[in-house]
Design a protein around this motif. Structure first.
Motif, PDB file in Angstrom:
ATOM      1  N   PHE A  24      45.172  75.350  13.434  1.00  0.00           N
ATOM      2  CA  PHE A  24      44.766  76.533  14.183  1.00  0.00           C
ATOM      3  C   PHE A  24      43.251  76.505  14.315  1.00  0.00           C
ATOM      4  O   PHE A  24      42.542  76.425  13.316  1.00  0.00           O
ATOM      5  N   ASP A  25      42.775  76.531  15.558  1.00  0.00           N
ATOM      6  CA  ASP A  25      41.334  76.484  15.789  1.00  0.00           C
ATOM      7  C   ASP A  25      41.004  77.239  17.067  1.00  0.00           C
ATOM      8  O   ASP A  25      41.568  76.944  18.129  1.00  0.00           O
TER       9      ASP A  25
ATOM     10  N   ALA B  11      50.753  71.921  17.103  1.00  0.00           N
ATOM     11  CA  ALA B  11      51.729  71.419  16.137  1.00  0.00           C
ATOM     12  C   ALA B  11      52.296  70.093  16.613  1.00  0.00           C
ATOM     13  O   ALA B  11      52.514  69.881  17.807  1.00  0.00           O
ATOM     14  N   ALA B  12      52.505  69.224  15.653  1.00  0.00           N
ATOM     15  CA  ALA B  12      53.273  67.994  15.854  1.00  0.00           C
ATOM     16  C   ALA B  12      54.384  68.057  14.810  1.00  0.00           C
ATOM     17  O   ALA B  12      54.114  68.169  13.617  1.00  0.00           O
TER      18      ALA B  12
ATOM     19  N   ARG C 216      48.732  79.687  22.406  1.00  0.00           N
ATOM     20  CA  ARG C 216      47.506  80.484  22.407  1.00  0.00           C
ATOM     21  C   ARG C 216      47.796  81.761  21.626  1.00  0.00           C
ATOM     22  O   ARG C 216      48.760  82.458  21.899  1.00  0.00           O
ATOM     23  N   LEU C 217      46.955  82.049  20.625  1.00  0.00           N
ATOM     24  CA  LEU C 217      47.155  83.216  19.768  1.00  0.00           C
ATOM     25  C   LEU C 217      45.835  83.953  19.613  1.00  0.00           C
ATOM     26  O   LEU C 217      44.756  83.348  19.673  1.00  0.00           O
TER      27      LEU C 217
END
Length: 133
Positions: free
Chosen positions: A33-34, A40-41, A104-105
């Motif tokens: 998270f950046d 995620a993989a 997107r968060l």
């Protein structure tokens, strides 16, 4: 979805009609998270073993990896098929299924109850059979 699958050729539940049995033998995920973006993989390793009704063809195993949020929503969902071909002289095979996705968060807290789900996709009759076992 399930971590095990028994694929039948014909009547579900008849042991003589088992084409193959498959199972998830390993799962892995790498998440970052950046700056409001979650990457995620995720992947799983699947093994399939021939049953009495196997004809020698590759095992066609239906698989799924999904991201479920704590708000009970399934977000990215990758459904695929693994074709596992046993080497000569063998009746089992293994293969990997992997996916990569981004979300997107607004904040890291949005991930608090999230999960990555891994599964095999039996038919409804096969799932009912597995539940009764």
């Amino acid at each position: 979805e399930a971590d095990r699958l028994i694929r039948f050729d014909g009547r579900v539940g008849d042991p003589a009609r088992v084409v193959y049995e498959a199972e998830i033998i390993d799962v892995a995920a790498n998440c970052v998270f950046d700056d409001g973006e979650f990457e995620a993989a995720a992947g799983m390793r699947v093994r399939a073993t021939a049953g009495p009704a196997w004809t020698g063809a590759a095992f066609d195993v239906p698989v799924v990896i999904a991201h479920a949020s704590g708000r009970r929503q399934v977000l990215p969902r990758e459904i695929g098929r693994l074709s596992l071909a046993p080497p000569d002289g063998r009746t089992d095979a293994e293969a990997d299924f992997t996916v990569e996705y981004e979300l997107r968060l607004s904040s890291r807290e949005d991930l608090a109850d999230d999960k990555i789900l891994f599964g095999l996709r039996p038919s409804r009759a096969e799932l009912n059979y597995l539940r009764r076992r």
